[in-house]
Enzyme design. Structure first.
Site, PDB file in Angstrom:
ATOM      1  N   ASP A  21       0.884  -1.167   0.000  1.00 55.89           N
ATOM      2  CA  ASP A  21       0.000   0.000   0.000  1.00 55.89           C
ATOM      3  C   ASP A  21       0.924   1.220   0.000  1.00 55.89           C
ATOM      4  O   ASP A  21       1.530   1.544   1.015  1.00 55.89           O
ATOM      5  CB  ASP A  21      -0.879  -0.034   1.257  1.00 55.89           C
ATOM      6  CG  ASP A  21      -1.691   1.247   1.466  1.00 55.89           C
ATOM      7  OD1 ASP A  21      -1.629   2.150   0.600  1.00 55.89           O
ATOM      8  OD2 ASP A  21      -2.388   1.347   2.494  1.00 55.89           O
ATOM      9  N   LYS A  84       2.964  11.183  -3.611  1.00 55.97           N
ATOM     10  CA  LYS A  84       1.953  10.475  -4.407  1.00 55.97           C
ATOM     11  C   LYS A  84       1.088  11.455  -5.206  1.00 55.97           C
ATOM     12  O   LYS A  84       0.602  11.129  -6.278  1.00 55.97           O
ATOM     13  CB  LYS A  84       1.086   9.641  -3.464  1.00 55.97           C
ATOM     14  CG  LYS A  84       0.099   8.713  -4.142  1.00 55.97           C
ATOM     15  CD  LYS A  84      -0.517   7.816  -3.091  1.00 55.97           C
ATOM     16  CE  LYS A  84      -1.613   6.926  -3.661  1.00 55.97           C
ATOM     17  NZ  LYS A  84      -2.175   6.056  -2.597  1.00 55.97           N
ATOM     18  N   GLU A 184      -7.110   0.495  -4.697  1.00 55.46           N
ATOM     19  CA  GLU A 184      -7.137   0.391  -3.232  1.00 55.46           C
ATOM     20  C   GLU A 184      -8.477  -0.169  -2.719  1.00 55.46           C
ATOM     21  O   GLU A 184      -8.476  -1.065  -1.866  1.00 55.46           O
ATOM     22  CB  GLU A 184      -6.836   1.763  -2.608  1.00 55.46           C
ATOM     23  CG  GLU A 184      -5.357   2.131  -2.761  1.00 55.46           C
ATOM     24  CD  GLU A 184      -5.056   3.611  -2.592  1.00 55.46           C
ATOM     25  OE1 GLU A 184      -5.955   4.364  -2.138  1.00 55.46           O
ATOM     26  OE2 GLU A 184      -3.927   4.025  -2.908  1.00 55.46           O
ATOM     27  N   ASP A 206     -12.780   5.529   2.404  1.00 60.05           N
ATOM     28  CA  ASP A 206     -11.352   5.595   2.738  1.00 60.05           C
ATOM     29  C   ASP A 206     -10.946   7.017   3.124  1.00 60.05           C
ATOM     30  O   ASP A 206     -10.804   7.893   2.269  1.00 60.05           O
ATOM     31  CB  ASP A 206     -10.534   5.110   1.520  1.00 60.05           C
ATOM     32  CG  ASP A 206      -9.021   5.122   1.777  1.00 60.05           C
ATOM     33  OD1 ASP A 206      -8.570   5.691   2.791  1.00 60.05           O
ATOM     34  OD2 ASP A 206      -8.295   4.565   0.937  1.00 60.05           O
TER      35      ASP A 206
HETATM   36  P1  ADP Z   1      -2.844   7.373   3.675  1.00 62.24           P
HETATM   37  O1  ADP Z   1      -3.717   6.329   3.091  1.00 62.24           O
HETATM   38  O2  ADP Z   1      -3.237   8.761   3.322  1.00 62.24           O
HETATM   39  O3  ADP Z   1      -1.389   7.127   3.453  1.00 62.24           O
HETATM   40  P2  ADP Z   1      -3.465   6.337   6.385  1.00 62.24           P
HETATM   41  O4  ADP Z   1      -4.595   5.457   6.018  1.00 62.24           O
HETATM   42  O5  ADP Z   1      -2.262   5.684   6.936  1.00 62.24           O
HETATM   43  O6  ADP Z   1      -3.047   7.347   5.251  1.00 62.24           O
HETATM   44  O7  ADP Z   1      -4.028   7.381   7.450  1.00 62.24           O
HETATM   45  C1  ADP Z   1      -3.217   8.307   8.053  1.00 62.24           C
HETATM   46  C2  ADP Z   1      -4.067   9.204   8.915  1.00 62.24           C
HETATM   47  O8  ADP Z   1      -4.726   8.411   9.902  1.00 62.24           O
HETATM   48  C3  ADP Z   1      -3.249  10.256   9.645  1.00 62.24           C
HETATM   49  O9  ADP Z   1      -3.877  11.506   9.513  1.00 62.24           O
HETATM   50  C4  ADP Z   1      -3.312   9.780  11.083  1.00 62.24           C
HETATM   51  O10 ADP Z   1      -3.267  10.843  11.997  1.00 62.24           O
HETATM   52  C5  ADP Z   1      -4.659   9.105  11.139  1.00 62.24           C
HETATM   53  N1  ADP Z   1      -4.796   8.158  12.240  1.00 62.24           N
HETATM   54  C6  ADP Z   1      -4.034   7.059  12.480  1.00 62.24           C
HETATM   55  N2  ADP Z   1      -4.427   6.451  13.608  1.00 62.24           N
HETATM   56  C7  ADP Z   1      -5.461   7.181  14.099  1.00 62.24           C
HETATM   57  C8  ADP Z   1      -6.292   7.078  15.259  1.00 62.24           C
HETATM   58  N3  ADP Z   1      -6.124   6.089  16.151  1.00 62.24           N
HETATM   59  N4  ADP Z   1      -7.240   8.016  15.427  1.00 62.24           N
HETATM   60  C9  ADP Z   1      -7.396   9.014  14.543  1.00 62.24           C
HETATM   61  N5  ADP Z   1      -6.658   9.173  13.443  1.00 62.24           N
HETATM   62  C10 ADP Z   1      -5.690   8.259  13.216  1.00 62.24           C
HETATM   63 MG    MG Z   2      -4.488   4.882   2.047  1.00 60.89          MG
END
Ligand code: ADP
Ligand code: MG
Length: 623
Positions: A21, A84, A184, A206
């Protein structure tokens, strides 16, 4: 009677394929192990690698992941994030993003985006490849002994051909063979085994770090079709963090001026503090927002309640639901047509988000798997299937967005519609529109919009040699062909003259094969240079210690050494000092080895001396 077990010896390493991912905010990989997909978690940590690369200096080795993210506060100019967003795009496509980047993004003559890094232009593909290399490295370490060089990589459902191609190129630069690029939301559905249901309609919600995507998928006989996508490329966890900072902005502005409040380093520190508080609020009814910027002497602490936070972010959550409404109406469906809802992205851990999505769709969304791991897990399922693993699904690749030609007046004629399974082809007849026209320009476009200017141009080519005839007479057959690897070839043939022309789509804003090769060669060359630089540093450090120790003992030991050994040693000291000015690791190594030989008599002497017992078992350079 006993049986003797025979072990079948196998010298070959098995090839394991990983699912990756490659996210805007975080990236992670998963592997198939013991009949199920497992996220790679080095040292038991959570396995997410921040998609951030920091370049400490012109020739220094870049930092990737958590270490790079830490540098964002002190060195925003050379800390590259959200790469990205730039993949496979042109400058005009990314205007909205530029203001948020503390690093300069420009376009070269070929329309390729580049970021200036210590005076060297780097493409998004190269930067992304550094993230992929790190992911790859972790996977290899987790599977020591096995080869992990193949991967399924995920991209958002709305990614067009150039964006997918840029992702493939990044992987190639990282030395990873891409088995397939999948969407995704499809990956998330696979992780939940939704392909196993004969048919159904699924919504994948998402909410990541900086983006919100909602997709409506139709599953039939293992084929996932994207019925509609919607979302907001600037709505995600970062906005929730900002909402928290806004809650305390009034109090902050009592301590800081507007310049300081908008300083990139301050904003980065505030963002990290807010994120920490936000994550805690997902698990607890209250949490501390603790902000500290030491060199500015700012220290700030306030307790935030989940209730207040939820009130502050409510408008943002509602915006995601607006996008859901839009996606449903684009798909011609209503809430009641949806069979399953899948939650993806770290931000869906915010309880208020889950609650509103559940209310909106009137059903419990899938949250059994970690929302930030589910895409990588699904990619690993697909990687397992593609490398011959068992899971009786037939997952087909589809064209994500329609392919067509620009016609007179700037309209689009679609030859291959979105969601066609590949390989596929389509042929259509075209003609000239003015008398005696002997050539036609073709503009190959991708997208769902009616006007070519609203779609993405994938490339242009020209058919010449049409015999002069009245307009409308020539018969020109244009064929679109997408092969099993997703490569599009467009060819045109004039039936009367037999003239042909064709183009293999090399996407605009994409790298040519030669460029990718060039970058690969350069990286190998640099890898050697990086390696050499390190070796020189290590060798000189070693040599310096040897010199220091030798000189220290030589004064007293001089009279006990035989003349030949003494001359040898004095020569060795001289060449050792000279070697400290050299830069070729091989030359330094030779001197170091000679030095070591010349010190043997001295070492023996020292060992015989009164210090013998104390020195037993120690090497000369440890004395
Ligand atoms: P992406 O797909 O954009 O790379 P992710 O799916 O990894 O990102 O999501 C990242 C986001 O999720 C960040 O903004 C992070 O702060 C938030 N996040 C991760 N864990 C938590 C949580 N327990 N509660 C709230 N937000 C969270
Ligand atoms: Mg993502």
């Amino acid at each position: 009677m006993g049986y003797i077990e025979l072990n079948v010896l196998n010298n070959e390493t098995t090839t394991v394929a990983m699912g990756i991912d490659l996210g805007t905010t975080n990236s992670l990989a998963a592997l198939w192990q013991d009949g199920r997909p497992v996220v790679i978690k080095p040292d038991g940590k959570n396995g997410k690698i921040p998609s951030v690369v920091q370049f400490p200096g012109p020739n220094a080795i870049p930092l990737v992941g958590g270490k790079a993210l830490e540098q964002a506060v002190v060195d925003p100019r050379n800390t590259i994030f959200s790469i990205k967003r730039l993949m496979g795009r042109g400058l005009a496509d990314v205007q909205d993003d530029l203001a948020a980047f503390p690093f300069p993004v420009t376009e070269n003559v070929r329309g390729l985006l580049q970021i200036d890094v210590h005076g060297k232009p780097m493409t998004p593909q190269e930067i992304s490849s550094l993230i992929l290399m790190r992911v790859h490295d972790l996977a290899c370490r987790a599977m020591s002994g096995n080869e992990v060089v193949k991967a399924v990589i995920t991209v958002p459902a709305y990614f067009d051909e150039p964006q997918r191609q840029a992702t493939r190129d990044a992987a190639r630069l990282a030395g990873i063979e891409v088995l397939r690029i999948i969407n995704e939301p499809t990956a998330a559905s696979l992780a939940y085994g939704l392909d196993r249901r004969g048919e159904g309609t699924v919504v994948v919600y998402d909410l990541g770090g900086g983006t919100f995507d909602v997709s409506v998928l139709r599953i039939e006989d293992g084929v996932f079709r994207v019925l509609a996508t919607s979302g907001d490329t600037h709505l995600g966890g970062d906005d929730l963090d900002r909402a928290l900072i806004d809650m305390i902005r009034g109090e902050l502005s009592e301590q800081l001026g507007p310049d300081e409040l908008n300083d990139p380093a301050f904003l980065q520190a505030a963002k990290l503090a807010a994120e920490k508080c936000k994550v805690e609020l997902s698990a607890h009814p209250r949490a501390d927002l603790h902000l500290m910027v030491p060199d500015r002497r700012v220290s700030f602490r306030r307790t935030i309640s989940r209730e207040d936070f939820e009130a502050a972010i409510a408008p943002l959550v509602e915006r995601t639901l607006d996008a859901c409404r839009l996606a449903l109406s684009d798909a011609g469906l209503t809430n009641s047509d949806i069979d399953e809802v899948v939650m993806v992205g770290g931000s869906t851990r915010v309880p208020a988000v889950l609650k509103r999505v559940e209310e909106f769709f009137g059903r419990k969304p899938h949250t059994e798997l970690n929302p930030d791991e589910v895409v990588a897990l699904g990619a690993a399922v697909q990687a397992h299937v593609l490398t011959g693993g068992n899971r009786d699904i037939l997952l087909m690749d589809v064209i994500p967005l329609s392919l067509g030609l620009e016609t007179m007046g700037g309209a689009v004629d679609k030859l291959i519609t979105r969601n066609s399974t590949i390989p596929c082809q389509s042929t259509e007849g075209f003609t000239t529109h003015v008398d005696n026209q002997t050539g036609i320009d073709f503009n190959v476009v991708q997208g769902e919009r009616e006007l070519a200017s609203d779609c993405r141009s994938l490339g242009r080519f020209k058919l010449t040699g049409i015999p002069p005839m009245p307009a409308g007479m020539p018969k020109i057959a244009v064929r679109f062909h997408v092969d099993a690897d997703g490569l599009l070839t467009v060819s045109a043939k004039d039936e009367s003259s037999g003239a042909t022309a064709s183009i293999e789509i090399q996407p605009m804003h994409g790298l040519t094969d030669a460029e990718v090769e060039g970058m690969l060669e350069a990286s190998f060359a640099n890898a050697q240079a990086d390696f050499d630089a390190r070796r020189v540093v290590d060798l000189k450090a070693e040599l310096e210690t040897m010199l220091r120790v030798t000189e220290k003992h030589l004064t007293t030991a001089r009279e006990h050494l035989d003349p030949e050994s003494l001359t040898d040693l004095e020569d060795a000291v001289r060449s050792g000092k000279h070697a400290m000015t050299l830069n070729d690791p091989r030359e330094i190594q030779t001197v170091r080895d000679g030095f070591e030989r010349a010190t043997l008599p001295l070492a023996a002497l020292l060992m015989d001396s009164v210090a013998k017992s104390a020195l037993a078992g120690k090497k000369l350079d440890e004395v």
